[in-house]
Structures are given as C-alpha cells and as structure tokens.
Design an enzyme around this catalytic site. Structure first.
Site, short mmCIF file in Angstrom:
data_model
loop_
_atom_site.label_atom_id
_atom_site.label_comp_id
_atom_site.label_asym_id
_atom_site.label_seq_id
_atom_site.Cartn_x
_atom_site.Cartn_y
_atom_site.Cartn_z
N MET A 30 0.85 -1.24 0.07
CA MET A 30 -0.08 -0.10 -0.09
C MET A 30 0.67 1.19 0.11
O MET A 30 0.53 2.43 0.28
CB MET A 30 -0.73 -0.10 1.35
CG MET A 30 -1.94 -1.17 1.16
SD MET A 30 -3.46 -0.86 2.15
CE MET A 30 -2.96 -0.77 3.79
N GLY A 31 2.01 1.17 -0.22
CA GLY A 31 3.05 2.34 -0.44
C GLY A 31 3.54 2.94 0.76
O GLY A 31 3.43 2.10 2.08
N LEU A 33 6.74 3.28 1.43
CA LEU A 33 7.38 2.12 1.60
C LEU A 33 8.70 2.31 2.67
O LEU A 33 9.05 3.24 2.82
CB LEU A 33 8.24 1.71 0.40
CG LEU A 33 7.21 1.37 -0.89
CD1 LEU A 33 8.01 1.13 -2.20
CD2 LEU A 33 6.11 0.31 -0.52
N HIS A 37 9.15 -3.76 3.46
CA HIS A 37 8.78 -4.01 2.36
C HIS A 37 9.82 -4.28 1.20
O HIS A 37 9.69 -5.23 0.44
CB HIS A 37 8.02 -2.56 1.62
CG HIS A 37 6.96 -2.09 2.18
ND1 HIS A 37 6.87 -1.01 2.91
CD2 HIS A 37 5.53 -2.60 2.36
CE1 HIS A 37 5.59 -0.62 3.34
NE2 HIS A 37 4.90 -1.66 3.07
N GLN A 62 -10.41 -3.01 2.06
CA GLN A 62 -9.88 -3.59 3.03
C GLN A 62 -9.90 -2.60 4.42
O GLN A 62 -9.48 -2.81 5.39
CB GLN A 62 -8.58 -4.21 2.82
CG GLN A 62 -7.51 -3.11 2.68
CD GLN A 62 -5.90 -3.92 2.49
OE1 GLN A 62 -5.91 -4.30 1.42
NE2 GLN A 62 -5.27 -4.03 3.43
N GLY A 148 4.99 -10.36 3.81
CA GLY A 148 5.87 -10.30 5.30
C GLY A 148 5.09 -11.18 6.44
O GLY A 148 3.75 -10.91 6.32
N LYS A 150 4.95 -10.10 9.41
CA LYS A 150 4.62 -9.14 10.24
C LYS A 150 3.00 -9.10 10.00
O LYS A 150 2.28 -8.94 10.98
CB LYS A 150 4.96 -7.98 9.90
CG LYS A 150 4.19 -6.88 10.63
CD LYS A 150 4.53 -5.57 10.72
CE LYS A 150 3.76 -4.43 11.20
NZ LYS A 150 2.56 -4.31 10.47
N MET A 185 8.77 -2.50 11.51
CA MET A 185 8.61 -1.35 10.73
C MET A 185 7.28 -1.39 10.24
O MET A 185 6.65 -2.68 9.88
CB MET A 185 9.85 -1.55 9.64
CG MET A 185 11.10 -1.32 10.14
SD MET A 185 11.97 -1.09 8.68
CE MET A 185 13.82 -0.84 9.68
N ARG A 188 2.46 2.79 9.22
CA ARG A 188 1.91 3.47 10.22
C ARG A 188 2.69 4.27 11.42
O ARG A 188 2.22 5.03 12.14
CB ARG A 188 0.65 2.91 10.95
CG ARG A 188 -0.47 2.37 10.04
CD ARG A 188 -1.80 1.76 10.71
NE ARG A 188 -2.88 1.72 9.68
CZ ARG A 188 -3.31 0.63 8.94
NH1 ARG A 188 -2.50 -0.37 8.99
NH2 ARG A 188 -4.32 0.78 8.09
#
Ligand code: AMP
Length: 291
Positions: A30-31, A33, A37, A62, A148, A150, A185, A188
């Site tokens: 979603m950018g 970065l 990412h 989403q 990822g 995460k 990381m 947000r």
C-alpha cells in the site's frame, strides 16, 4: 523502472516477459515503503525471479468505516526512488475506479482463518485483502509473490486462498523487519509522536519476554497473556485490542504452549493501530506453513 497505471498495460508488460520464460516477481504493497517492504524483493530474488515489481495501491475495500483510509500515508515519489534504488523493474499503481468500478460485487472470502485475531475487530478486512490480492494476481500474473510475516494472519489467508483456488503463483514469505529497538517497521509508525514511539517499544519487549518465558518449559496461555498485558500496560498510551496465543496454522486459541504457538498482539497507541506477532514455544522453527 516502468511506472504502470493502466490494467491493459500491466497485462501486456508481464506477458512480454512471461512469454520469454522470464520469472516475474511481485511485492503487493500500500506504499509508504520502508525496509520491511524492500526486504521482500530479496525473497523474490531467492526464488529466482528476474523481473521484479511492486504494486502500490491503498485498497479501499480492506478499510472499515472509521478506519484510516483517507489518512493512510501516501508517498508515491519517495516510493518510486526507493524502488529504483533496489533495482525494481516495474511498479503497478492502479486507479481505484478501474479496479472497483460501479457495480463491482465479487469477493474472495477465506472463511475460517478470517474469523480469528484481527478478523474479529475488522469486519470485511480480510475479504478486502484476499480480493485485491487475487485481482493483482490475475492482472500482473506474477510467477511468484512475496508477503511479510509481520502480517501473519494475512500471509496465512493468502496461502490458503492460493491452495484452495489452485492459483498458479509461488508464494514467498519474509521475516518481520524491525527498527533497532525491536519495533516492527510499519507505514503507520510515522503517525507516532515521540512519547507514543517510546511506548511502542513495549510491544517487541513483551514478545521477547514471552519467547524467553516459553523457551524451555510448557506454559499456560493465560500466564503468557497476563505477562504480555502487564508489560504493555506499563505505558498509559497503550490500549490493548487483543493479546492471543493461537495455533500457528489454524489460528484457533490454544490453552498451553509446548512446542510452537503464535503470540499475536494488536494495540492502539492514540489513534494508531499496531500489530505484531512472534512464534513462541520450545521449538520455534522459522519456517512457515511447512514451506
Ligand atoms: P502493506 O504496505 O502494509 O500492505 O505491506 C505490504 C507487504 O509488506 C505485506 O506483505 C506486509 O506483510 C509486508 N510488510 C510490512 N511491514 C513489514 C515488516 N516490518 N517486515 C516484513 N514485511 C513487512
């Protein structure tokens, strides 16, 4: 690096390489970065991909009502620079109205896995994630795609979707990349004030405590959850959404941790929602889903 915004152009770009037997790799994002990412490109390289791409798309379906869709950080030109630097060949930045035109009504629902953890608090979130990933797969037609850990539940759901729907895409999974103090990381993180940022370090601290606590003895999930909550609660800034200990394949809660379990955490710090997770237990192999 080729910047592609239109669906037909994306299709023809990929086809050109696939025809020649090249392996196209995709990192859906979603950018905004960061290194988390970018590390996923290493996973694609390890998987033999020689045409590397990312998608950048803040996916409206989403996000729930009242979530941060409008405020989600967007940083397209910095993102392009970072992608260029690591040798990315293309970036697909579709337009929301092209992906979800008026009348759109087909969704992918990975039913059981979506009910747990974040799914309990974010109605429709994983349906939105699975649907956009499926659409990216059918448009980009990657040989391989990387995700990822995460976002562990998301990784598990996509893995299930690929299996259930016989999707011809190899999946690669990358470990969580962390800041020096252990904070995972996340795009947000840039919402956090400096005191929020300090409070946030209790998340990795609590995971590490649990990891040590479960290293050489069977422990009850209740004790683990209590211990994690205590560490997080040291900071008034943190509101816990959930702390759960679950089976790493089904995401069903487990009563005790022997060999292997997933500890998953979601908290709010102010208005910022952060998630993190760790595999705990006496046998914490890094590999996922038997891959
Ligand atoms: P997002 O832009 O947040 O949708 O994330 C795009 C991809 O990057 C997803 O597969 C995430 O799981 C992955 N990702 C995000 N943060 C990290 C991180 N800290 N370490 C590893 N992967 C990550």
């Amino acid at each position: 690096m080729e910047i592609i915004r239109e669906i037909p152009l994306m299709r023809s770009y990929s086809e050109r390489y696939l025809h020649k037997g090249r392996r196209v790799g995709l990192v859906p994002t979603m950018g905004s970065l960061h290194q988390g990412h970018l590390s996923l490109f290493d996973e694609l390289r390890k998987g033999g991909c020689d045409v590397l791409g990312a998608s950048i798309f803040v996916n409206p379906i989403q996000f729930g009502a009242g979530e941060d869709y409008d405020k989600y950080p967007r940083a397209e030109s910095t993102d392009f620079t970072l992608l260029e630097e690591i040798g990315c060949d293309f970036v697909f930045c579709p337009v929301a109205d092209d992906l979800f035109p008026r009348g759109f009504q087909s969704y992918i629902d990975v039913q059981e896995l979506s009910k747990h953890l974040c799914g309990k608090y974010r109605a429709g979130h994983f349906r939105g994630v699975a649907t956009i990933v499926m659409k990216l797969f059918t448009i980009v037609r990657p040989t391989a795609a990387a995700f990822g850990l995460k976002d562990y539940q998301q990784a598990l759901i996509i893995n299930q979707m690929v299996r259930d729907l016989n999707i011809d895409v190899e999946l690669r999974f990358g470990q969580t990349i962390r800041e020096d103090d252990g904070l995972a990381m996340s795009s947000r993180n840039r919402y956090l004030s400096s005191s929020d940022r300090m409070a946030a370090t209790s998340i990795p601290q609590s995971l590490e405590w649990a990891r040590q606590y479960c290293k050489d003895r069977i422990r009850s999930s209740m004790e683990i959850i209590d211990g994690v909550r205590r560490i997080l609660k040291q900071f008034g800034e943190i509101t816990i959404q959930y702390v759960e200990v679950v089976d790493p394949e089904t995401l069903e809660p487990v009563e005790e941790v022997s060999e292997r379990a997933l500890l998953a955490i979601a908290v709010y710090i102010g208005k910022t929602r952060l998630i993190d997770n760790a595999i705990i237990g006496t046998d914490r192999k890094d590999e996922l889903f038997g891959m």
